[in-house]
Enzyme design. Structure first.
Site, PDB file in Angstrom:
ATOM      1  N   ARG A 132     -21.992   6.062  -4.824  1.00  0.00           N
ATOM      2  CA  ARG A 132     -21.023   4.971  -4.703  1.00  0.00           C
ATOM      3  C   ARG A 132     -20.001   4.955  -5.838  1.00  0.00           C
ATOM      4  O   ARG A 132     -18.867   4.526  -5.653  1.00  0.00           O
ATOM      5  CB  ARG A 132     -21.774   3.632  -4.655  1.00  0.00           C
ATOM      6  CG  ARG A 132     -20.901   2.479  -4.189  1.00  0.00           C
ATOM      7  CD  ARG A 132     -21.661   1.163  -4.202  1.00  0.00           C
ATOM      8  NE  ARG A 132     -21.997   0.768  -5.546  1.00  0.00           N
ATOM      9  CZ  ARG A 132     -23.151   0.197  -5.909  1.00  0.00           C
ATOM     10  NH1 ARG A 132     -24.089  -0.040  -5.026  1.00  0.00           N
ATOM     11  NH2 ARG A 132     -23.369  -0.118  -7.166  1.00  0.00           N
ATOM     12  N   TYR A 166       3.539  -5.517   5.554  1.00  0.00           N
ATOM     13  CA  TYR A 166       2.569  -5.092   6.568  1.00  0.00           C
ATOM     14  C   TYR A 166       1.766  -6.334   6.989  1.00  0.00           C
ATOM     15  O   TYR A 166       1.160  -6.998   6.132  1.00  0.00           O
ATOM     16  CB  TYR A 166       1.689  -4.031   5.904  1.00  0.00           C
ATOM     17  CG  TYR A 166       0.626  -3.416   6.751  1.00  0.00           C
ATOM     18  CD1 TYR A 166       0.946  -2.640   7.866  1.00  0.00           C
ATOM     19  CD2 TYR A 166      -0.722  -3.557   6.425  1.00  0.00           C
ATOM     20  CE1 TYR A 166      -0.044  -2.045   8.620  1.00  0.00           C
ATOM     21  CE2 TYR A 166      -1.718  -2.964   7.167  1.00  0.00           C
ATOM     22  CZ  TYR A 166      -1.374  -2.215   8.272  1.00  0.00           C
ATOM     23  OH  TYR A 166      -2.359  -1.628   9.005  1.00  0.00           O
ATOM     24  N   ASP A 180       3.300  -2.197  -2.716  1.00  0.00           N
ATOM     25  CA  ASP A 180       2.801  -1.311  -1.655  1.00  0.00           C
ATOM     26  C   ASP A 180       3.861  -0.227  -1.456  1.00  0.00           C
ATOM     27  O   ASP A 180       4.942  -0.482  -0.911  1.00  0.00           O
ATOM     28  CB  ASP A 180       2.568  -2.113  -0.369  1.00  0.00           C
ATOM     29  CG  ASP A 180       2.001  -1.251   0.776  1.00  0.00           C
ATOM     30  OD1 ASP A 180       2.235  -0.023   0.785  1.00  0.00           O
ATOM     31  OD2 ASP A 180       1.338  -1.817   1.673  1.00  0.00           O
ATOM     32  N   LYS A 216      -1.785   7.398   5.705  1.00  0.00           N
ATOM     33  CA  LYS A 216      -0.487   7.814   6.246  1.00  0.00           C
ATOM     34  C   LYS A 216      -0.115   9.203   5.732  1.00  0.00           C
ATOM     35  O   LYS A 216      -0.641  10.188   6.191  1.00  0.00           O
ATOM     36  CB  LYS A 216       0.575   6.764   5.913  1.00  0.00           C
ATOM     37  CG  LYS A 216       0.129   5.318   6.236  1.00  0.00           C
ATOM     38  CD  LYS A 216       0.097   5.019   7.727  1.00  0.00           C
ATOM     39  CE  LYS A 216      -0.636   3.742   8.124  1.00  0.00           C
ATOM     40  NZ  LYS A 216      -0.154   2.507   7.540  1.00  0.00           N
TER      41      LYS A 216
HETATM   42  C1  LIG Z   1      -0.951   1.270   7.335  1.00  0.00           C
HETATM   43  C2  LIG Z   1      -0.497   0.472   6.188  1.00  0.00           C
HETATM   44  C3  LIG Z   1      -1.409  -0.182   5.375  1.00  0.00           C
HETATM   45  C4  LIG Z   1      -2.875  -0.213   5.652  1.00  0.00           C
HETATM   46  O1  LIG Z   1      -3.482   1.047   5.603  1.00  0.00           O
HETATM   47  P1  LIG Z   1      -4.822   1.339   6.416  1.00  0.00           P
HETATM   48  O2  LIG Z   1      -5.305   2.621   5.850  1.00  0.00           O
HETATM   49  O3  LIG Z   1      -4.459   1.386   7.864  1.00  0.00           O
HETATM   50  O4  LIG Z   1      -5.761   0.198   6.123  1.00  0.00           O
HETATM   51  C5  LIG Z   1      -0.917  -0.855   4.273  1.00  0.00           C
HETATM   52  N1  LIG Z   1       0.391  -0.897   3.984  1.00  0.00           N
HETATM   53  C6  LIG Z   1       1.297  -0.288   4.769  1.00  0.00           C
HETATM   54  C7  LIG Z   1       2.739  -0.366   4.402  1.00  0.00           C
HETATM   55  C8  LIG Z   1       0.891   0.406   5.901  1.00  0.00           C
HETATM   56  O5  LIG Z   1       1.798   0.981   6.685  1.00  0.00           O
END
Ligand SMILES: *Cc1c(COP(=O)(O)O)cnc(C)c1O
Length: 406
Positions: free
Chosen positions: A77, A130, A202, A227
């Site tokens: 972990r 988001y 973000d 992503k």
């Molecule tokens: C997809 C996304 C997230 C969340 O990511 P996950 O891996 O799907 O939880 C957060 N911020 C942005 C801008 C995103 O496009």
């Protein structure tokens, strides 16, 4: 016959990590940072350590490793050489002091917010984030006495006016999801820092390669590694890249939450990361060419791509980023049914959640805060441009226009 084996005690993370030549560019760093694997195991890539338990010969050895758990391989972990290799590569290309891995981007956002906020405190969130981030604040953090409010990130006076005496964090996503508005990040960070407010950014769209938030003084740069970093639509992962006074509590909070990234996902994210510079360059280039082409189509009211000259956020984009990735939107002169027919008529763009993979995707949204025509229907269409030949993608968009609009 006696055998010798590597004692886990010998594996000290600080010795495995090779600090990179400060001169090396991100591309070179990603290829030549072998994270000590070559010396430790004779392989360029880290083994996938699928383990919970790490075995020690003696109680004393275990206690030593446990005491040194930030640097020792002691329990699944709290990390393994596989996750260390990913963290070190992310730190190398971003300049962050600390990388905290999470099983998803949203989990990374949660731990980041929870590490800087407590009961009775307030977080200011810029509009257009988001939507699950906003939901996390509204439905869950609120139950722990953490308040949030939404502010227009494009207006510094509005941000200043929305600050409360107990505002401890400012959360910004740039560009905004779907509408791709770019706030003046540098000014926002300066404003928050002057008041001792933590800044969480973000930066998923820009990836650690194109984002500059840490350089501008943000405390946390958060990425849905799902992503572009993973890049192949085959794993979920999140990361918080941190610097400054909040980093220690971020690590503590992540440990106490029991956050970890499974070794197979960490391996996939590192594998994706190696080719991020070339993928991003190609996807960014294809996206910009397609955005320029779309801007000339009669069915398109507006293209929302900040790297497009003439876009209202172009100057902020130039100052805030080192490049542009492959995600952008456009306003189609069509109601939802017609826009959906357009999306379904595309052959190379599948409809699906997420973005940043090698394959192109399309989604239709209500226009919300996007610029809309004075007359007639409007829908927002978001494209994630993949690694297909951009000429094929253009031809596909063309045939879908013809099929849908005649
Ligand atoms: C997809 C996304 C997230 C969340 O990511 P996950 O891996 O799907 O939880 C957060 N911020 C942005 C801008 C995103 O496009």
């Amino acid at each position: 016959m006696s055998t010798t084996r590597l004692s886990p005690l010998l594996i000290d993370r600080r010795q495995l990590h090779h600090p990179l030549d400060a001169e090396a560019s991100a591309e070179t760093a990603l290829i030549h940072a072998d994270h000590g694997m070559r010396e430790a195991f004779g392989t360029p890539n880290p083994p996938v350590f699928r383990t919970s338990t790490v075995l020690f010969e003696t109680q004393a050895d275990f206690e030593h490793a446990h005491h040194e758990q930030d640097h020792a391989f002691v329990y699944g972990r709290v990390g393994s050489p596989t996750s260390w290799a990913l963290e070190d590569a992310l730190r190398a290309i971003s300049g962050a002091e600390l990388a905290v891995l999470a099983p998803s981007g949203l989990a990374a956002i949660h731990v980041a917010l929870a590490s800087v906020l407590g009961t009775g405190e307030h977080v200011l969130v810029t509009a257009g984030v988001y939507s699950p981030t906003e939901r996390l604040c509204r439905e869950t953090l609120s139950r722990f006495g953490i308040r949030h409010s939404i502010v227009d990130g494009l207006s510094l006076p509005a941000i200043e006016a929305a600050l409360q005496p107990d505002t401890r964090a400012l959360y910004v996503e740039s560009p905004a999801s779907n509408t791709l508005e770019v706030p003046d990040l540098q000014a926002i960070i300066a404003l928050a820092r002057a008041r001792g407010i933590a800044v969480l950014s973000d930066d998923t769209w820009a990836t650690p390669l194109y984002a500059r938030s840490l350089e501008f003084g943000a405390d946390f740069s958060i990425h849905a590694a799902t992503k572009y970093i993973v890049g192949h639509s085959d794993a979920m992962a999140g990361v918080v890249l941190a610097q400054g006074p909040h980093a220690a509590r971020l690590l503590q909070t992540a440990r106490n939450f029991g956050l970890c990234l499974a070794p197979d996902e960490a391996y996939l994210a590192l594998r994706g990361l190696r080719t991020l510079p070339v993928r991003l360059r190609q996807q960014g280039e294809s996206a910009l060419a397609l955005a320029a082409w779309l801007a000339q189509q009669p069915q398109v009211h507006a293209v929302l791509h900040p790297a497009l000259p003439g876009n209202p956020h172009h100057a902020n984009w130039q100052r805030n980023f080192r490049g542009s990735s492959g995600l952008f939107s456009f306003v189609l002169r069509a109601d939802k049914d017609k826009a959906s027919a357009f999306a379904s008529a595309l052959r190379y763009f599948a409809v699906g959640a997420s973005w940043g993979g090698y394959e192109s995707l399309v989604r239709v949204y209500p226009p919300a805060s996007a610029p809309i025509p004075e007359e007639g229907p409007a829908s927002l269409v978001r494209l994630s441009i993949g690694l297909e030949n951009p000429d094929d993608l253009r031809a596909d968009l063309q045939q879908a226009f013809t099929q849908t609009f005649g």
